[in-house]
Design a protein around this motif. Structure first.
Motif, PDB file in Angstrom:
ATOM      1  N   ALA A 123       0.853  -1.187   0.000  1.00 14.00           N
ATOM      2  CA  ALA A 123       0.000   0.000   0.000  1.00 14.00           C
ATOM      3  C   ALA A 123       0.889   1.236   0.000  1.00 14.00           C
ATOM      4  O   ALA A 123       1.978   1.238   0.587  1.00 14.00           O
ATOM      5  CB  ALA A 123      -0.927   0.007   1.209  1.00 14.00           C
ATOM      6  N   LEU A 124       0.418   2.280  -0.666  1.00 17.17           N
ATOM      7  CA  LEU A 124       1.114   3.564  -0.706  1.00 17.17           C
ATOM      8  C   LEU A 124       0.506   4.481   0.338  1.00 17.17           C
ATOM      9  O   LEU A 124      -0.695   4.777   0.287  1.00 17.17           O
ATOM     10  CB  LEU A 124       0.997   4.177  -2.097  1.00 17.17           C
ATOM     11  CG  LEU A 124       1.578   5.586  -2.276  1.00 17.17           C
ATOM     12  CD1 LEU A 124       3.080   5.582  -2.053  1.00 17.17           C
ATOM     13  CD2 LEU A 124       1.243   6.132  -3.660  1.00 17.17           C
ATOM     14  N   ALA A 125       1.329   4.930   1.285  1.00 14.54           N
ATOM     15  CA  ALA A 125       0.869   5.798   2.368  1.00 14.54           C
ATOM     16  C   ALA A 125       1.471   7.181   2.189  1.00 14.54           C
ATOM     17  O   ALA A 125       2.697   7.342   2.244  1.00 14.54           O
ATOM     18  CB  ALA A 125       1.258   5.215   3.719  1.00 14.54           C
ATOM     19  N   ALA A 170      -0.555   8.993   8.300  1.00 13.59           N
ATOM     20  CA  ALA A 170      -1.151   9.048   6.963  1.00 13.59           C
ATOM     21  C   ALA A 170      -2.585   8.552   7.056  1.00 13.59           C
ATOM     22  O   ALA A 170      -2.849   7.498   7.639  1.00 13.59           O
ATOM     23  CB  ALA A 170      -0.361   8.189   5.979  1.00 13.59           C
ATOM     24  N   ASP A 171      -3.494   9.327   6.492  1.00 14.12           N
ATOM     25  CA  ASP A 171      -4.914   8.969   6.501  1.00 14.12           C
ATOM     26  C   ASP A 171      -5.337   8.462   5.136  1.00 14.12           C
ATOM     27  O   ASP A 171      -4.681   8.720   4.122  1.00 14.12           O
ATOM     28  CB  ASP A 171      -5.772  10.185   6.873  1.00 14.12           C
ATOM     29  CG  ASP A 171      -5.856  10.379   8.376  1.00 14.12           C
ATOM     30  OD1 ASP A 171      -5.923   9.376   9.100  1.00 14.12           O
ATOM     31  OD2 ASP A 171      -5.827  11.537   8.818  1.00 14.12           O
ATOM     32  N   LEU A 181       3.263  -4.761   3.196  1.00 11.50           N
ATOM     33  CA  LEU A 181       4.359  -3.821   2.982  1.00 11.50           C
ATOM     34  C   LEU A 181       3.767  -2.434   2.758  1.00 11.50           C
ATOM     35  O   LEU A 181       2.817  -2.275   1.987  1.00 11.50           O
ATOM     36  CB  LEU A 181       5.184  -4.234   1.762  1.00 11.50           C
ATOM     37  CG  LEU A 181       6.354  -3.326   1.381  1.00 11.50           C
ATOM     38  CD1 LEU A 181       7.475  -3.447   2.415  1.00 11.50           C
ATOM     39  CD2 LEU A 181       6.880  -3.668  -0.009  1.00 11.50           C
ATOM     40  N   LEU A 182       4.332  -1.438   3.421  1.00  9.80           N
ATOM     41  CA  LEU A 182       3.896  -0.060   3.244  1.00  9.80           C
ATOM     42  C   LEU A 182       4.989   0.742   2.559  1.00  9.80           C
ATOM     43  O   LEU A 182       6.163   0.667   2.949  1.00  9.80           O
ATOM     44  CB  LEU A 182       3.570   0.586   4.591  1.00  9.80           C
ATOM     45  CG  LEU A 182       2.410  -0.009   5.390  1.00  9.80           C
ATOM     46  CD1 LEU A 182       2.284   0.698   6.737  1.00  9.80           C
ATOM     47  CD2 LEU A 182       1.106   0.083   4.622  1.00  9.80           C
ATOM     48  N   LEU A 183       4.613   1.479   1.514  1.00 10.40           N
ATOM     49  CA  LEU A 183       5.498   2.454   0.893  1.00 10.40           C
ATOM     50  C   LEU A 183       5.098   3.813   1.436  1.00 10.40           C
ATOM     51  O   LEU A 183       4.013   4.317   1.122  1.00 10.40           O
ATOM     52  CB  LEU A 183       5.366   2.439  -0.630  1.00 10.40           C
ATOM     53  CG  LEU A 183       6.242   1.460  -1.411  1.00 10.40           C
ATOM     54  CD1 LEU A 183       5.830   0.018  -1.106  1.00 10.40           C
ATOM     55  CD2 LEU A 183       6.163   1.727  -2.901  1.00 10.40           C
ATOM     56  N   VAL A 184       5.962   4.398   2.257  1.00  9.09           N
ATOM     57  CA  VAL A 184       5.613   5.605   2.993  1.00  9.09           C
ATOM     58  C   VAL A 184       6.400   6.782   2.429  1.00  9.09           C
ATOM     59  O   VAL A 184       7.631   6.737   2.323  1.00  9.09           O
ATOM     60  CB  VAL A 184       5.915   5.447   4.495  1.00  9.09           C
ATOM     61  CG1 VAL A 184       5.504   6.697   5.250  1.00  9.09           C
ATOM     62  CG2 VAL A 184       5.196   4.223   5.057  1.00  9.09           C
ATOM     63  N   VAL A 253      -2.685   5.143   9.131  1.00  9.94           N
ATOM     64  CA  VAL A 253      -1.383   4.563   9.472  1.00  9.94           C
ATOM     65  C   VAL A 253      -0.647   5.549  10.369  1.00  9.94           C
ATOM     66  O   VAL A 253      -0.397   6.691   9.974  1.00  9.94           O
ATOM     67  CB  VAL A 253      -0.552   4.265   8.208  1.00  9.94           C
ATOM     68  CG1 VAL A 253       0.841   3.791   8.589  1.00  9.94           C
ATOM     69  CG2 VAL A 253      -1.254   3.220   7.352  1.00  9.94           C
ATOM     70  N   GLU A 254      -0.317   5.103  11.578  1.00 16.30           N
ATOM     71  CA  GLU A 254       0.418   5.938  12.528  1.00 16.30           C
ATOM     72  C   GLU A 254       1.808   5.357  12.733  1.00 16.30           C
ATOM     73  O   GLU A 254       1.954   4.157  12.997  1.00 16.30           O
ATOM     74  CB  GLU A 254      -0.331   6.011  13.854  1.00 16.30           C
ATOM     75  CG  GLU A 254      -1.727   6.625  13.746  1.00 16.30           C
ATOM     76  CD  GLU A 254      -2.490   6.547  15.053  1.00 16.30           C
ATOM     77  OE1 GLU A 254      -2.130   7.291  15.989  1.00 16.30           O
ATOM     78  OE2 GLU A 254      -3.424   5.735  15.127  1.00 16.30           O
TER      79      GLU A 254
END
Length: 428
Positions: A123-125, A170-171, A181-184, A253-254
């Motif tokens: 996911a893209l955050a 990120a909301d 996996l998060l892409l932040v 996402v915090e």
């Protein structure tokens, strides 16, 4: 440009449509969105391992099919027709191209094969829930303040002896509650030299187990909220939000001093905003095809209904006024489909095609409710799902007038435009 599809492309469309007709009806969709994952894991495995959907546009060296965005757009048109909730958009359309463009050889070799076979979702955050701005769809993402910036705001990255650490929030992260996996997108370099980079945050799938059903009732239907889903990453908390469209699971996402790995190697030469904008153009074409699929699905259900519903001793579909309205909707859908197919061939046209598709989906969904009459307003009927999908997509990736406005600015239709106007779109 050859407008005809190949036999392989037609087979992708036919196979996927047949599979979704059997396993993704309105009842299955309602059941899937109420799971902890927000989608049907068994169906996702079947789509990933049996049909290879997540790897359609990935290179063959990483286990993908090596196809073009056109094949991915055709697949998403069919998932849009069924309003299928799945990690396909977040993983294959938004995250995978960024890993391919910016990742190191070792990162690509580790992550892309797992994405291709469906064992890893991503996911893209981006801070502030501004996905459209980050992807350069509604403004210049180099100038726009979508990532926070300044001394505070957004997500901040700090490099120390233990590596990179992230702090922020990120909301409205699409599928953020269940992605492995998060892409932040985060700021680094301090205030004077602040720049946005992408980071990888490992978030092994640990979906919420406790379901809290709120007592809120709207139109006879209860809304549901999930408890926080903590993952293996230190300081990471993910909360599934109650969203307008249940088939588009969103999360908050915090990050509280969360360890992360930089996507790529050279922080001085990497062009994150350029990669995000390129991904945004292709994603817009795919999203346009998905919106066209949703509009076509709503229209097909409406045509079937007016053939069966009788009034004054005859089917309401035989009345000339109804025929005219349906004909207008058909023209809109076909025009939007043509624009989406062209954008799949030339992603530069993606934002304009997306604007047309979103507007078409909104119009067709609204007319579908009207033509269904009293039953179209009931919670039990699926017509409202199409309305919610159209409205939610415009909130996430629009609005339509901003998409068109920024496309016009980029095309130079307004002459010389100040940088501030490029960031926020021309004057509205």
């Amino acid at each position: 440009m050859d407008a005809a599809f190949t036999a392989e492309q037609d087979e992708i469309r036919r196979t996927l449509r047949d599979l979704l007709a059997r396993h993704a009806g309105p009842g299955e969709i309602r059941a899937a969105v109420r799971t902890a994952e927000g989608h049907d894991p068994a169906l996702w495995r079947r789509l990933a391992q049996g049909l290879g959907l997540p790897g359609l546009a990935l290179p063959e060296e990483y286990g993908g099919a090596g196809c073009t965005p056109t094949e991915l757009a055709l697949a998403c048109e069919e998932t849009g027709r069924a309003l299928l909730p799945s990690p396909l958009l977040a993983t294959a359309v938004l995250a995978a191209p960024l890993i391919t463009a910016l990742g190191t050889p070792s990162q690509r070799a580790e992550l892309l094969p797992r994405i291709a076979d469906g064992t890893l979702t991503a996911a893209l955050a981006v801070p502030g829930g501004s996905t459209a701005a980050a992807l350069g769809l509604t403004g210049d993402n180099r100038a726009a303040p979508w990532s926070g910036g300044g001394r505070a705001g957004g997500i901040q990255a700090r490099h120390g002896d233990g590596g990179w650490r992230l702090y922020g929030e990120a909301d409205r992260v699409l599928d953020g509650h269940s992605a492995g996996l998060l892409l932040v997108a985060a700021h680094t370099g301090g205030y004077p030299r602040s720049r946005t980079l992408l980071f990888l945050v490992r978030a092994e799938l640990q979906v919420p187990t406790e379901l809290q059903v709120r007592a809120e009732v709207s139109g006879g239907a209860s809304t549901e909220a999930f408890t926080d889903a903590s993952s293996g990453a230190e300081g990471l908390t993910r909360t599934r939000l109650t969203s307008l469209d249940e088939t588009r699971p969103l999360a908050r996402v915090e990050l509280r001093d969360t360890p992360a790995v930089l996507l790529g190697a050279d922080t001085e030469t990497v062009d994150v905003c350029g990669a995000l904008a390129a991904t945004g153009r292709t994603a817009a074409a795919v999203l346009a095809a998905e919106a066209v699929g949703a509009a076509a699905g709503a229209l097909e259900r409406t045509v079937a209904y007016v053939k069966e519903r009788e009034q004054f001793g005859r089917a309401i579909g035989s009345f000339q006024a109804v025929k005219h309205r349906l004909a207008d909707l058909y023209v809109r859908v076909e025009a939007a489909r043509s624009a989406a197919y062209y954008a799949a061939w030339d992603p530069a046209a993606g934002p304009l095609a997306l604007a047309q598709a979103l507007e078409t989906a909104r119009t067709v969904a609204g007319e579908a409710v009207q033509l269904h009459g009293g039953i179209g307003f009931t919670w039990e009927h699926e017509a409202h799902l199409y309305v919610k999908r159209a409205a939610a997509d415009e909130l996430l990736f629009g609005p339509v007038h901003r998409l068109r406005d920024h496309a016009a600015v980029r095309a130079g239709l307004f002459g010389d435009v100040p940088a501030q106007a490029l960031a926020h779109g021309a004057a509205v």
